[in-house]
Design a protein around this motif. Structure first.
Motif, PDB file in Angstrom:
ATOM      1  N   ILE A 181      -1.119   6.106  -9.087  1.00 24.24           N
ATOM      2  CA  ILE A 181      -1.600   7.183  -8.854  1.00 24.24           C
ATOM      3  C   ILE A 181      -3.584   6.566  -8.585  1.00 24.24           C
ATOM      4  N   GLN A 182      -4.123   5.165  -9.170  1.00 23.54           N
ATOM      5  CA  GLN A 182      -5.312   5.158  -8.940  1.00 23.54           C
ATOM      6  C   GLN A 182      -5.627   4.587  -7.529  1.00 23.54           C
ATOM      7  N   ALA A 183      -4.504   4.342  -6.464  1.00 27.50           N
ATOM      8  CA  ALA A 183      -4.549   3.316  -5.610  1.00 27.50           C
ATOM      9  C   ALA A 183      -5.455   4.890  -4.785  1.00 27.50           C
ATOM     10  N   LYS A 184      -4.516   6.395  -4.945  1.00 26.36           N
ATOM     11  CA  LYS A 184      -4.901   7.041  -3.775  1.00 26.36           C
ATOM     12  C   LYS A 184      -6.522   8.310  -4.838  1.00 26.36           C
ATOM     13  N   MET A 185      -6.244   7.932  -6.339  1.00 23.86           N
ATOM     14  CA  MET A 185      -7.427   8.674  -6.859  1.00 23.86           C
ATOM     15  C   MET A 185      -8.850   7.968  -6.811  1.00 23.86           C
ATOM     16  N   SER A 186      -8.841   6.542  -7.321  1.00 24.33           N
ATOM     17  CA  SER A 186      -9.704   5.913  -7.583  1.00 24.33           C
ATOM     18  C   SER A 186     -11.354   5.645  -6.893  1.00 24.33           C
ATOM     19  N   PRO A 187     -11.802   5.856  -6.373  1.00 24.11           N
ATOM     20  CA  PRO A 187     -12.630   5.567  -6.099  1.00 24.11           C
ATOM     21  C   PRO A 187     -13.582   3.928  -6.083  1.00 24.11           C
ATOM     22  N   ILE A 188     -12.762   3.124  -6.972  1.00 20.40           N
ATOM     23  CA  ILE A 188     -13.032   2.149  -7.249  1.00 20.40           C
ATOM     24  C   ILE A 188     -12.555   0.625  -6.141  1.00 20.40           C
ATOM     25  N   ASP A 189     -12.977  -0.017  -5.555  1.00 22.21           N
ATOM     26  CA  ASP A 189     -12.791  -0.701  -4.412  1.00 22.21           C
ATOM     27  C   ASP A 189     -12.109  -1.983  -5.434  1.00 22.21           C
ATOM     28  N   PHE A 190     -10.518  -1.628  -5.194  1.00 18.72           N
ATOM     29  CA  PHE A 190      -9.624  -2.513  -6.081  1.00 18.72           C
ATOM     30  C   PHE A 190      -8.042  -2.350  -5.460  1.00 18.72           C
ATOM     31  N   ASP A 191      -7.113  -2.820  -5.220  1.00 15.85           N
ATOM     32  CA  ASP A 191      -6.106  -3.474  -4.676  1.00 15.85           C
ATOM     33  C   ASP A 191      -4.805  -2.558  -5.678  1.00 15.85           C
ATOM     34  N   TYR A 192      -5.464  -1.657  -5.786  1.00 16.92           N
ATOM     35  CA  TYR A 192      -4.214  -1.117  -7.100  1.00 16.92           C
ATOM     36  C   TYR A 192      -2.664  -0.803  -6.586  1.00 16.92           C
ATOM     37  N   LEU A 193      -2.013  -0.935  -5.655  1.00 17.23           N
ATOM     38  CA  LEU A 193      -1.145  -1.169  -4.774  1.00 17.23           C
ATOM     39  C   LEU A 193      -0.627  -2.098  -5.284  1.00 17.23           C
ATOM     40  N   SER A 194      -1.360  -3.436  -4.891  1.00 14.52           N
ATOM     41  CA  SER A 194      -0.925  -5.120  -4.944  1.00 14.52           C
ATOM     42  C   SER A 194      -0.679  -5.044  -7.071  1.00 14.52           C
ATOM     43  N   TYR A 195      -2.046  -4.485  -6.906  1.00 14.62           N
ATOM     44  CA  TYR A 195      -1.274  -4.056  -9.364  1.00 14.62           C
ATOM     45  C   TYR A 195      -0.155  -3.648  -9.136  1.00 14.62           C
ATOM     46  N   PHE A 196       0.494  -2.766  -8.834  1.00 16.69           N
ATOM     47  CA  PHE A 196       1.648  -2.068  -9.028  1.00 16.69           C
ATOM     48  C   PHE A 196       2.728  -3.379  -8.983  1.00 16.69           C
ATOM     49  N   PHE A 197       3.084  -3.861  -7.799  1.00 19.02           N
ATOM     50  CA  PHE A 197       3.270  -4.300  -7.732  1.00 19.02           C
ATOM     51  C   PHE A 197       3.587  -5.824  -8.565  1.00 19.02           C
ATOM     52  N   LEU A 198       2.266  -6.081  -8.559  1.00 19.69           N
ATOM     53  CA  LEU A 198       2.293  -7.053  -9.403  1.00 19.69           C
ATOM     54  C   LEU A 198       2.822  -6.969 -11.279  1.00 19.69           C
ATOM     55  N   ARG A 199       2.581  -6.023 -11.636  1.00 17.36           N
ATOM     56  CA  ARG A 199       3.054  -5.501 -12.977  1.00 17.36           C
ATOM     57  C   ARG A 199       4.708  -5.649 -13.379  1.00 17.36           C
ATOM     58  N   TYR A 200       5.029  -4.328 -12.189  1.00 15.56           N
ATOM     59  CA  TYR A 200       6.499  -4.024 -11.702  1.00 15.56           C
ATOM     60  C   TYR A 200       7.556  -5.445 -11.509  1.00 15.56           C
ATOM     61  N   ASN A 201       6.934  -6.181 -11.366  1.00 17.28           N
ATOM     62  CA  ASN A 201       7.509  -7.763 -10.543  1.00 17.28           C
ATOM     63  C   ASN A 201       7.872  -8.207 -11.788  1.00 17.28           C
ATOM     64  N   GLU A 202       6.555  -8.327 -13.199  1.00 18.04           N
ATOM     65  CA  GLU A 202       7.216  -9.059 -14.111  1.00 18.04           C
ATOM     66  C   GLU A 202       7.296  -8.035 -14.684  1.00 18.04           C
ATOM     67  N   TYR A 203       7.191  -7.134 -15.138  1.00 16.27           N
ATOM     68  CA  TYR A 203       8.782  -6.441 -15.983  1.00 16.27           C
ATOM     69  C   TYR A 203      10.214  -7.350 -15.680  1.00 16.27           C
ATOM     70  N   LYS A 204      10.416  -6.601 -14.042  1.00 21.08           N
ATOM     71  CA  LYS A 204      11.579  -7.170 -13.688  1.00 21.08           C
ATOM     72  C   LYS A 204      11.966  -8.583 -14.078  1.00 21.08           C
ATOM     73  N   LYS A 205      10.977  -9.469 -14.247  1.00 18.05           N
ATOM     74  CA  LYS A 205      11.125 -10.815 -15.021  1.00 18.05           C
ATOM     75  C   LYS A 205      11.265 -11.102 -16.021  1.00 18.05           C
ATOM     76  N   GLN A 206      10.936 -10.071 -16.823  1.00 17.19           N
ATOM     77  CA  GLN A 206      11.198 -10.223 -18.625  1.00 17.19           C
ATOM     78  C   GLN A 206      11.911  -9.130 -18.749  1.00 17.19           C
ATOM     79  N   LYS A 207      12.787  -8.442 -17.806  1.00 16.38           N
ATOM     80  CA  LYS A 207      13.542  -7.503 -18.625  1.00 16.38           C
ATOM     81  C   LYS A 207      14.514  -7.762 -19.478  1.00 16.38           C
ATOM     82  N   ASP A 208      15.644  -9.179 -18.479  1.00 19.11           N
ATOM     83  CA  ASP A 208      16.669  -9.126 -19.381  1.00 19.11           C
ATOM     84  C   ASP A 208      16.831 -10.348 -20.311  1.00 19.11           C
TER      85      ASP A 208
END
Length: 287
Positions: free
Chosen positions: A244-271
């Motif tokens: 949502i921030q990737a679309k809405m935030s004016p801050i110059d930050f790579d929110y899309l990459s942050y999504f993948f970072l957090r989601y990949n960590e979720y998948k890594k820790q899930k089992d």
């Protein structure tokens, strides 16, 4: 005094009415700055004479004990209104908003289209079923207890919790697990996630602030499993928030990459976390 201005479009992820309702009660309980006034796109609060903590501060034993004690006290504050936990309401709300975005930037749109919302929806559903089995206590939670929202006056030895914009009634394990994720710091180095011994040290001071050494092994194991299962929900929550921030935030930050970072960590820790949860829940039922 301090003047806080709300960022543009923050209403997509923050409930300002909920925040403003809670601040006076939290202030009365000794948390944060005093609310002096509210205006259209911000608020005026008293000044806190203290330094902001750094991610490396979060694992210093003396500070760990104090954060745990203060978090226990924070969780005992009574805020008027609904006590319905907001975690899954917010996650499904974020999911609904995140799954219908369109980006003007072609590169961002291409990256966004790599997200499998069908898979994420299934992960949310499965995790909710698992966490519900814990019957975790519902407490008023900070929900964003990163180092930047903790301040310390070293001369007085006083710790301050600040910025309650994500605060709500929520599950105890989520608030603690979310805090532990913040040990990774701004570089999101999850190898810095606290070890079992470090977590147990925190739990002892959280469960029995005045008599930490009297906490039973059984209580430590139960809170360890609860926290590390809800820790997964923290990754999903902030991953969807980032879209949502990737679309809405004016801050110059790579929110899309942050999504993948957090989601990949979720998948890594899930089992590992699901196995821990199953083991704890099975033992508690058989015991």
């Amino acid at each position: 005094m301090t003047v806080r201005l709300y960022g543009p479009n923050t209403e997509y992820v923050i409930n300002r009415e909920r925040e403003l309702q809670a601040i006076p009660h939290l202030s009365d309980a000794g948390f944060g700055a005093k609310l002096l006034g509210v205006f259209g796109n911000g608020m005026v609060q008293s000044f806190i004479n203290a330094r902001t903590l750094t991610p490396s501060d979060l694992r210093k034993p003396k500070l760990v004990a104090e954060i745990a004690k203060q978090l226990r006290k924070f969780h005992e504050v009574e805020i008027p209104g609904s006590r319905e936990p907001q975690l899954w309401i917010d996650i499904f709300k974020f999911f609904g908003r995140a799954s219908t975005l369109k980006f003007d930037n072609d590169e961002k749109q291409k990256k966004y289209e790599m997200v499998s919302f069908g898979e994420i929806n299934q992960e949310i559903t499965n995790l909710k079923v698992m966490t519900d089995r814990f019957n975790a206590p519902i407490v008023y939670s900070h929900n964003d207890l990163l180092s930047g929202n903790l301040m310390m006056n070293d001369d007085e030895g006083k710790l301050y919790f600040i910025d309650f914009e994500y605060g709500s009634y929520n599950y105890r394990g989520f608030d603690i697990g979310n805090h532990f994720n913040e040990y990774a710091g701004y570089d999101c180095d999850y190898s810095l996630y606290p070890s079992k011994d470090e977590q147990y040290y925190f739990f002892r001071h959280y469960l029995k602030p005045d008599r930490p050494h009297e906490v039973s092994d059984e209580d430590l194991k139960a809170l360890y499993a609860e926290t590390n299962t809800y820790m997964l929900a923290s990754h999903l929550y902030w991953a969807l928030w980032a879209l949502i921030q990737a679309k809405m935030s004016p801050i110059d930050f790579d929110y899309l990459s942050y999504f993948f970072l957090r989601y990949n960590e979720y998948k890594k820790q899930k089992d590992k976390c699901f196995l821990l949860a199953e083991s704890c829940l099975s033992n508690s039922q058989s015991g």
